[in-house]
Design a protein around this motif. Structure first.
Motif: not given
Length: 252
Positions: A22, A28, A30, A32-33, A90, A92, A94
């Motif tokens: 993130t 990269y 942008h 939520q992961v 995750t 935004t 990190g």
């Protein structure tokens, strides 16, 4: 698992891996992961893990190998449910929230229209009269035209009757589902209510994860495989504030 469906090996621990994707990567993203940790001893012939795993080691200076892509196609269906460990969300900024799997024991009332969000490998938002276990079984049924062997999904907390009431009194009331016009959403809801025998009604061809507040996600996340299912409960709002404050305050 969201938005990247790949199997990726890394020397980084989960907190650093989420931060890398993130904030610190040329890839990269942008938003939520979502990613899951897999048993490092798990192997499947389709994934060819042993072909690449030896490349995942620190370099001469001791810098850890951040990412090594092992597979990007049909990954989820080739990982046994028993191989999944924690699920990580995750923000935004990190920060990583770690979710542990738990038995799903909730008793459901019948006749309730729910809003499900398919995250991987399909992306969609669906209205359904099914309970989460029934929905998971349905969308992983090979006899269904819109299905996959395994699916990651969650439920959106959407008070349908309240939305219809507010839209009736205010024609400009905002849709709670991104990219779906409020009046189109109303039509889809009424169609689902008129034909409950259909079981479900699609309302969006894309998921809205990261576009709606995380607190609008209900209960948890499921990884379904026919009648089998992994469930990762989301902590309550109070628990998020008290036990995961650094992560909670990093949300958009």
């Amino acid at each position: 698992m969201w938005p990247n469906y790949a199997l990726v090996a890394s020397n980084l621990p989960p907190d650093e891996f989420g931060k890398h994707y993130t904030l610190g990567s040329s890839r990269y993203f942008h938003g939520q992961v979502v990613f899951a940790e897999i048993d490092p001893n798990y192997r499947h012939d389709f994934l060819k893990i042993d072909k690449y795993i030896d490349e995942v080691k620190p370099d001469a200076s001791g810098t850890p190998k951040r990412t090594k892509f092992i597979a990007t196609y049909r990954v989820l269906e080739h990982i046994d449910l028993e191989a999944f460990r924690e699920l990580h969300i995750t923000s935004t900024m990190g920060k990583v929230l770690t979710l542990k799997s738990a038995p799903y024991e909730k008793e459901h009332d019948q006749g309730y229209l729910r809003t499900f969000q398919e995250l991987a490998p399909m992306r969609a938002i669906v209205l359904s009269w099914m309970t989460p276990p029934d929905f998971g079984e349905h969308i992983t049924d090979p006899e269904q035209p819109k299905s996959a062997p395994k699916v990651l999904f969650n439920q959106i907390d959407f008070d349908i009757d309240d939305f219809l009431t507010k839209l009736e009194s205010d024609p400009f009331h905002k849709s709670p589902i991104p990219n779906v016009h409020a009046h189109k959403l109303r039509e889809q809801i009424l169609e689902a209510k008129a034909k409950p025998e259909k079981g479900l009604k699609g309302i969006s061809l894309d998921a809205a994860f990261g576009k709606i507040p995380f607190t609008q996600h209900r209960t948890g996340f499921w990884i379904a495989h026919h009648k089998e299912m992994l469930f990762y409960p989301i902590p309550s709002l109070e628990e998020l504030k008290e036990e995961h404050w650094e992560w909670f305050k990093s949300l958009d």
